[in-house]
Design a protein around this motif. Structure first.
Motif, PDB file in Angstrom:
ATOM      1  N   PHE A  53       0.836  -1.204   0.000  1.00 32.90           N
ATOM      2  CA  PHE A  53       0.000   0.000   0.000  1.00 32.90           C
ATOM      3  C   PHE A  53       0.872   1.255   0.000  1.00 32.90           C
ATOM      4  O   PHE A  53       0.620   2.207  -0.745  1.00 32.90           O
ATOM      5  CB  PHE A  53      -0.930  -0.007   1.210  1.00 32.90           C
ATOM      6  N   GLY A  54       1.909   1.265   0.839  1.00 34.57           N
ATOM      7  CA  GLY A  54       2.800   2.416   0.901  1.00 34.57           C
ATOM      8  C   GLY A  54       3.551   2.637  -0.396  1.00 34.57           C
ATOM      9  O   GLY A  54       3.733   3.777  -0.838  1.00 34.57           O
ATOM     10  N   ALA A  55       3.983   1.563  -1.036  1.00 32.85           N
ATOM     11  CA  ALA A  55       4.695   1.697  -2.309  1.00 32.85           C
ATOM     12  C   ALA A  55       3.762   2.225  -3.397  1.00 32.85           C
ATOM     13  O   ALA A  55       4.159   3.079  -4.206  1.00 32.85           O
ATOM     14  CB  ALA A  55       5.283   0.349  -2.715  1.00 32.85           C
ATOM     15  N   ASN A  56       2.519   1.733  -3.423  1.00 34.58           N
ATOM     16  CA  ASN A  56       1.551   2.237  -4.400  1.00 34.58           C
ATOM     17  C   ASN A  56       1.266   3.718  -4.172  1.00 34.58           C
ATOM     18  O   ASN A  56       1.177   4.504  -5.124  1.00 34.58           O
ATOM     19  CB  ASN A  56       0.248   1.441  -4.304  1.00 34.58           C
ATOM     20  N   ARG A  57       1.123   4.082  -2.918  1.00 41.23           N
ATOM     21  CA  ARG A  57       0.882   5.486  -2.562  1.00 41.23           C
ATOM     22  C   ARG A  57       2.019   6.365  -3.042  1.00 41.23           C
ATOM     23  O   ARG A  57       1.801   7.394  -3.709  1.00 41.23           O
ATOM     24  CB  ARG A  57       0.730   5.596  -1.047  1.00 41.23           C
ATOM     25  N   LEU A  59       4.375   5.806  -5.273  1.00 40.25           N
ATOM     26  CA  LEU A  59       4.493   5.829  -6.728  1.00 40.25           C
ATOM     27  C   LEU A  59       3.474   6.775  -7.335  1.00 40.25           C
ATOM     28  O   LEU A  59       3.818   7.627  -8.179  1.00 40.25           O
ATOM     29  CB  LEU A  59       4.305   4.422  -7.292  1.00 40.25           C
ATOM     30  N   PHE A  60       2.212   6.640  -6.922  1.00 40.41           N
ATOM     31  CA  PHE A  60       1.180   7.435  -7.572  1.00 40.41           C
ATOM     32  C   PHE A  60       1.294   8.917  -7.215  1.00 40.41           C
ATOM     33  O   PHE A  60       1.110   9.787  -8.078  1.00 40.41           O
ATOM     34  CB  PHE A  60      -0.203   6.914  -7.192  1.00 40.41           C
ATOM     35  N   LEU A  87      -3.147   8.967   3.408  1.00 42.68           N
ATOM     36  CA  LEU A  87      -2.942   9.452   2.041  1.00 42.68           C
ATOM     37  C   LEU A  87      -2.832  10.966   2.018  1.00 42.68           C
ATOM     38  O   LEU A  87      -1.994  11.529   1.301  1.00 42.68           O
ATOM     39  CB  LEU A  87      -4.083   8.978   1.146  1.00 42.68           C
ATOM     40  N   ARG A  88      -3.672  11.634   2.778  1.00 42.58           N
ATOM     41  CA  ARG A  88      -3.582  13.095   2.828  1.00 42.58           C
ATOM     42  C   ARG A  88      -2.258  13.533   3.440  1.00 42.58           C
ATOM     43  O   ARG A  88      -1.610  14.465   2.941  1.00 42.58           O
ATOM     44  CB  ARG A  88      -4.756  13.662   3.625  1.00 42.58           C
ATOM     45  N   ALA A  89      -1.832  12.849   4.503  1.00 42.98           N
ATOM     46  CA  ALA A  89      -0.559  13.209   5.146  1.00 42.98           C
ATOM     47  C   ALA A  89       0.612  13.016   4.199  1.00 42.98           C
ATOM     48  O   ALA A  89       1.633  13.714   4.311  1.00 42.98           O
ATOM     49  CB  ALA A  89      -0.361  12.378   6.413  1.00 42.98           C
ATOM     50  N   ALA A  90       0.481  12.079   3.252  1.00 45.39           N
ATOM     51  CA  ALA A  90       1.558  11.821   2.299  1.00 45.39           C
ATOM     52  C   ALA A  90       1.567  12.803   1.138  1.00 45.39           C
ATOM     53  O   ALA A  90       2.495  12.791   0.331  1.00 45.39           O
ATOM     54  CB  ALA A  90       1.443  10.402   1.755  1.00 45.39           C
TER      55      ALA A  90
END
Length: 430
Positions: A53-57, A59-60, A87-90
């Motif tokens: 999940f973190g890697a997908n986040r 990357l996108f 997701l928002r924090a990222a």
């Protein structure tokens, strides 16, 4: 509206995936060191590979930055406030919701920038939205309208909420909601301009609704829809020459096409952003999105800071459904303990990935299995004659279409790289 808080909720013995530990707090789940492959969980269970999940986040979000677009991930996929917050924090712009109930969940969890990417209905729905927004005067809120009737409902919401401004995006559509022609667009714009408390916030569409089984026809339909969206944006810009505007589109299958068509428009305007709403791609899958990512690669893949990345190879499936073999009633058949109540099946049946016996992986055994059909609580698997599948074996399945799998679960369990449960993610589906 009641929902589980990740800080103070208690998981009961009726929560699927959780062993018979009554009243366990969600924040204490990770300390149990459960492993689904060892049979520690009450199966079936749905888990989230946190590294994937973190890697997908990452990357996108990096691709979005490089492509000159922003994203408000659609919360309807997981309906997990904790994942939306991560997701928002990222770096996500905000969060997308599909209806008033989802907006209530995200607002109660602390989100303060929401895009309600749907028509809400009539005046009664407007009153419900207004009552909700009246409790959150600080929220940066944007909604869609595709007709004067939809505008009237949002004006009612703004009146009841006591808001001086409520941002409305004119939605264009094909196959689903959205204005179908220039006359409908013009009528919607005129209704927004004449309504008290509403402001033109931009334009929106959803290209995925234009898709058909014909790949070439789909691309033509999406191109036409995006051209109409650009034309509508130009009309909105002429009407409100100084206002910051949003151009919103982009699910998880055609976001590359959306960015290529719309990012130059926003860049040329200088006071607009392209806002994608992709949500499922953060989870990826072994079915519909695996195929969609392969199509993206055929269109050129992902370009991030001048480097090409394969979407099919870079996005990693993050969800796994775990179930136990309940019966081997006849040669060539196994019955596993999950069914339509547990897994998505609208875009393909689950795929056996790995088989474990007493915590030890049985190499190659999953390749000899296939799910052939589901009923409400059973999966029917064809088994190759030479396969030594046994009652009690635990099978890890990949799924197709995260959106219609996650909504079957009150709790999704996070896994670390060793396959050990690290935390619980309560979901808040209505």
């Amino acid at each position: 509206m009641q929902f589980l808080s990740p800080r103070d909720s208690r998981l009961s013995t009726t929560t699927r995936g959780i062993p018979l530990v009554d009243g366990l707090a969600t924040e204490d789940v990770g300390s149990q060191r459960w492993s689904p492959s060892r049979g520690d969980l009450a199966l079936p269970a749905l888990t989230l590979d946190e590294a994937a999940f973190g890697a997908n986040r990452d990357l996108f979000l990096n691709w979005c930055r490089s492509a000159g677009v922003a994203v408000a991930p659609h919360a309807k996929t997981p309906m997990s406030p904790e994942l939306a917050r991560s997701l928002r924090a990222a770096g996500a712009w905000g969060t997308t919701v599909a209806n008033i109930q989802q907006a209530a969940v995200l607002l109660a969890s602390g989100e303060r920038r929401l895009l309600l990417a749907n028509q809400i209905g009539g005046l009664a729905a407007g009153r419900r939205l207004g009552a909700l927004l009246s409790a959150y005067g600080d929220v940066d809120f944007h909604a869609f309208a595709d007709s004067p009737a939809a505008v009237a409902a949002l004006a009612e919401a703004a009146r009841i909420a006591g808001r001086s401004e409520l941002s409305v995006l004119v939605e264009l559509g094909a196959g689903r909601a959205g204005a179908r022609d220039p006359a409908a667009v013009a009528a919607t714009i005129a209704a927004i301009l004449s309504a008290d408390r509403l402001v033109l916030g931009g334009v929106a569409t959803y290209e995925g609704a234009a898709a058909t089984s014909d790949a070439e026809a789909t691309l033509r339909a999406i191109a036409t829809l995006l051209e109409r969206t650009v034309e509508a944006f130009a009309l909105v810009r002429t009407t409100v020459p100084q206002r910051p505007l949003i151009i919103s589109a982009g699910g998880s299958a055609y976001f590359d096409i959306v960015a290529r068509a719309l990012a130059p428009v926003a860049q040329a305007d200088g006071n607009a952003i392209v806002l994608l709403r992709s949500g499922a791609l953060f989870f990826a899958d072994h079915g519909i999105y695996a195929r969609a990512f392969a199509d993206i690669d055929r269109r050129g893949g992902l370009l991030v800071d001048g480097l090409h990345h394969s979407a099919a190879k870079s996005f990693r499936p993050a969800l796994t459904l775990w179930a136990e073999v309940l019966s081997r009633p006849e040669a060539g058949l196994a019955i596993a303990g999950f069914g339509m109540r547990d897994a998505s099946f609208d875009q393909g049946l689950p795929l056996p990935l790995r088989v474990f016996r007493d915590g030890v992986e049985q190499q190659g055994l999953a390749d000899q299995l296939a799910v052939t059909r589901l009923n409400d609580q059973h999966a029917f698997l064809s088994v190759a004659p030479e396969a030594a599948l046994a009652v009690g074996d635990i099978i890890a399945f990949g799924i197709s279409h995260p959106c219609t799998c996650l909504d079957r679960w009150r709790v999704v369990l996070g896994l670390d790289a060793d396959g050990v449960v690290t935390r619980a993610f309560p979901t808040q589906f209505g």
